[in-house]
Design a protein around this motif. Sequence first.
Motif, PDB file in Angstrom:
ATOM      1  N   GLY A   5     -13.256 -31.219 -72.332  1.00 20.80           N
ATOM      2  CA  GLY A   5     -12.983 -29.796 -72.461  1.00 20.80           C
ATOM      3  C   GLY A   5     -12.105 -29.215 -71.364  1.00 20.80           C
ATOM      4  O   GLY A   5     -11.999 -28.007 -71.221  1.00 20.80           O
ATOM      5  N   LEU A   6     -11.474 -30.081 -70.592  1.00 18.65           N
ATOM      6  CA  LEU A   6     -10.597 -29.627 -69.523  1.00 18.65           C
ATOM      7  C   LEU A   6      -9.186 -30.181 -69.733  1.00 18.65           C
ATOM      8  O   LEU A   6      -8.721 -31.049 -68.991  1.00 18.65           O
ATOM      9  N   PRO A   7      -8.470 -29.676 -70.736  1.00 20.42           N
ATOM     10  CA  PRO A   7      -7.164 -30.256 -71.070  1.00 20.42           C
ATOM     11  C   PRO A   7      -6.109 -30.089 -69.977  1.00 20.42           C
ATOM     12  O   PRO A   7      -5.185 -30.883 -69.894  1.00 20.42           O
ATOM     13  N   ALA A   8      -6.236 -29.092 -69.132  1.00 23.31           N
ATOM     14  CA  ALA A   8      -5.226 -28.863 -68.093  1.00 23.31           C
ATOM     15  C   ALA A   8      -5.602 -29.517 -66.770  1.00 23.31           C
ATOM     16  O   ALA A   8      -4.892 -29.356 -65.787  1.00 23.31           O
ATOM     17  N   TYR A   9      -6.694 -30.265 -66.755  1.00 22.72           N
ATOM     18  CA  TYR A   9      -7.156 -30.892 -65.512  1.00 22.72           C
ATOM     19  C   TYR A   9      -6.152 -31.918 -65.026  1.00 22.72           C
ATOM     20  O   TYR A   9      -5.587 -32.663 -65.791  1.00 22.72           O
ATOM     21  N   ARG A  10      -5.931 -31.918 -63.717  1.00 20.04           N
ATOM     22  CA  ARG A  10      -5.101 -32.951 -63.116  1.00 20.04           C
ATOM     23  C   ARG A  10      -5.703 -33.292 -61.763  1.00 20.04           C
ATOM     24  O   ARG A  10      -6.311 -32.462 -61.107  1.00 20.04           O
ATOM     25  N   SER A  11      -5.518 -34.491 -61.376  1.00 22.66           N
ATOM     26  CA  SER A  11      -6.010 -34.929 -60.082  1.00 22.66           C
ATOM     27  C   SER A  11      -4.909 -35.720 -59.405  1.00 22.66           C
ATOM     28  O   SER A  11      -4.312 -36.602 -60.013  1.00 22.66           O
ATOM     29  N   THR A  12      -4.627 -35.359 -58.176  1.00 22.87           N
ATOM     30  CA  THR A  12      -3.592 -36.062 -57.438  1.00 22.87           C
ATOM     31  C   THR A  12      -4.106 -36.420 -56.054  1.00 22.87           C
ATOM     32  O   THR A  12      -5.020 -35.805 -55.535  1.00 22.87           O
ATOM     33  N   SER A  13      -3.501 -37.422 -55.517  1.00 28.87           N
ATOM     34  CA  SER A  13      -3.774 -37.814 -54.144  1.00 28.87           C
ATOM     35  C   SER A  13      -2.430 -37.822 -53.442  1.00 28.87           C
ATOM     36  O   SER A  13      -1.435 -38.265 -54.009  1.00 28.87           O
ATOM     37  N   LEU A  14      -2.418 -37.338 -52.244  1.00 29.50           N
ATOM     38  CA  LEU A  14      -1.143 -37.179 -51.567  1.00 29.50           C
ATOM     39  C   LEU A  14      -1.280 -37.543 -50.102  1.00 29.50           C
ATOM     40  O   LEU A  14      -2.253 -37.194 -49.449  1.00 29.50           O
ATOM     41  N   THR A  15      -0.317 -38.258 -49.625  1.00 29.74           N
ATOM     42  CA  THR A  15      -0.175 -38.476 -48.195  1.00 29.74           C
ATOM     43  C   THR A  15       1.169 -37.883 -47.822  1.00 29.74           C
ATOM     44  O   THR A  15       2.180 -38.196 -48.446  1.00 29.74           O
ATOM     45  N   GLY A  16       1.181 -37.005 -46.855  1.00 27.86           N
ATOM     46  CA  GLY A  16       2.437 -36.349 -46.522  1.00 27.86           C
ATOM     47  C   GLY A  16       2.599 -36.148 -45.040  1.00 27.86           C
ATOM     48  O   GLY A  16       1.666 -36.321 -44.259  1.00 27.86           O
ATOM     49  N   MET A  17       3.798 -35.798 -44.684  1.00 28.14           N
ATOM     50  CA  MET A  17       4.121 -35.465 -43.297  1.00 28.14           C
ATOM     51  C   MET A  17       4.675 -34.057 -43.270  1.00 28.14           C
ATOM     52  O   MET A  17       5.530 -33.707 -44.076  1.00 28.14           O
ATOM     53  N   LEU A  18       4.165 -33.290 -42.340  1.00 27.66           N
ATOM     54  CA  LEU A  18       4.655 -31.932 -42.148  1.00 27.66           C
ATOM     55  C   LEU A  18       5.162 -31.810 -40.713  1.00 27.66           C
ATOM     56  O   LEU A  18       4.690 -32.511 -39.819  1.00 27.66           O
ATOM     57  N   VAL A  19       6.112 -30.941 -40.514  1.00 23.46           N
ATOM     58  CA  VAL A  19       6.595 -30.652 -39.170  1.00 23.46           C
ATOM     59  C   VAL A  19       6.415 -29.160 -38.927  1.00 23.46           C
ATOM     60  O   VAL A  19       6.292 -28.373 -39.861  1.00 23.46           O
ATOM     61  N   LEU A  20       6.380 -28.788 -37.676  1.00 25.38           N
ATOM     62  CA  LEU A  20       6.254 -27.381 -37.326  1.00 25.38           C
ATOM     63  C   LEU A  20       7.475 -26.602 -37.784  1.00 25.38           C
ATOM     64  O   LEU A  20       8.607 -27.102 -37.717  1.00 25.38           O
ATOM     65  N   ARG A  21       7.231 -25.394 -38.229  1.00 26.68           N
ATOM     66  CA  ARG A  21       8.342 -24.512 -38.574  1.00 26.68           C
ATOM     67  C   ARG A  21       9.222 -24.381 -37.334  1.00 26.68           C
ATOM     68  O   ARG A  21       8.720 -24.272 -36.222  1.00 26.68           O
ATOM     69  N   GLY A  22      10.504 -24.440 -37.527  1.00 29.79           N
ATOM     70  CA  GLY A  22      11.421 -24.333 -36.402  1.00 29.79           C
ATOM     71  C   GLY A  22      11.836 -25.670 -35.810  1.00 29.79           C
ATOM     72  O   GLY A  22      12.642 -25.704 -34.880  1.00 29.79           O
ATOM     73  N   THR A  23      11.272 -26.773 -36.340  1.00 29.36           N
ATOM     74  CA  THR A  23      11.706 -28.087 -35.862  1.00 29.36           C
ATOM     75  C   THR A  23      13.198 -28.231 -36.156  1.00 29.36           C
ATOM     76  O   THR A  23      13.642 -27.938 -37.264  1.00 29.36           O
ATOM     77  N   PRO A  24      13.971 -28.660 -35.193  1.00 28.68           N
ATOM     78  CA  PRO A  24      15.419 -28.797 -35.420  1.00 28.68           C
ATOM     79  C   PRO A  24      15.732 -29.683 -36.635  1.00 28.68           C
ATOM     80  O   PRO A  24      15.089 -30.709 -36.867  1.00 28.68           O
ATOM     81  N   GLY A  25      16.712 -29.252 -37.389  1.00 28.42           N
ATOM     82  CA  GLY A  25      17.113 -29.968 -38.598  1.00 28.42           C
ATOM     83  C   GLY A  25      17.451 -31.425 -38.354  1.00 28.42           C
ATOM     84  O   GLY A  25      17.169 -32.284 -39.187  1.00 28.42           O
ATOM     85  N   ALA A  26      18.041 -31.730 -37.207  1.00 28.78           N
ATOM     86  CA  ALA A  26      18.404 -33.118 -36.905  1.00 28.78           C
ATOM     87  C   ALA A  26      17.156 -33.997 -36.821  1.00 28.78           C
ATOM     88  O   ALA A  26      17.173 -35.148 -37.260  1.00 28.78           O
TER      89      ALA A  26
END
Length: 86
Positions: A5-26
């Motif tokens: 009964g949950l047709p829109a259900y989705r489950s994901t697993s994610l591993t990601g990397m984030l950087v601080l806002r303002g980290t130089p583009g290079a």
Amino acid sequence: MAEAGLPAYRSTSLTGMLVLRGTPGAIVDKVAEKLVSLMNFPALQQQIINGGSQPGLLMGEAFERFLREDMECFGVVAKAANLTAE
């Protein structure tokens, strides 16, 4: 889940990397370059597959959009269950 009964259900697993806002583009570009290089190793891709996941990369705006949509989705679930952060 659709049969439950949950047709829109989705489950994901994610591993990601984030950087601080303002980290130089290079620096962001260098980290991204290294991640792409790592993900091109067949042995790493196989290890991810063996762990039951699908290898892939979401970079920049696509990764940001994924995170935003995921937070919105789980926000709805938390609200419906009357969950609050402590």
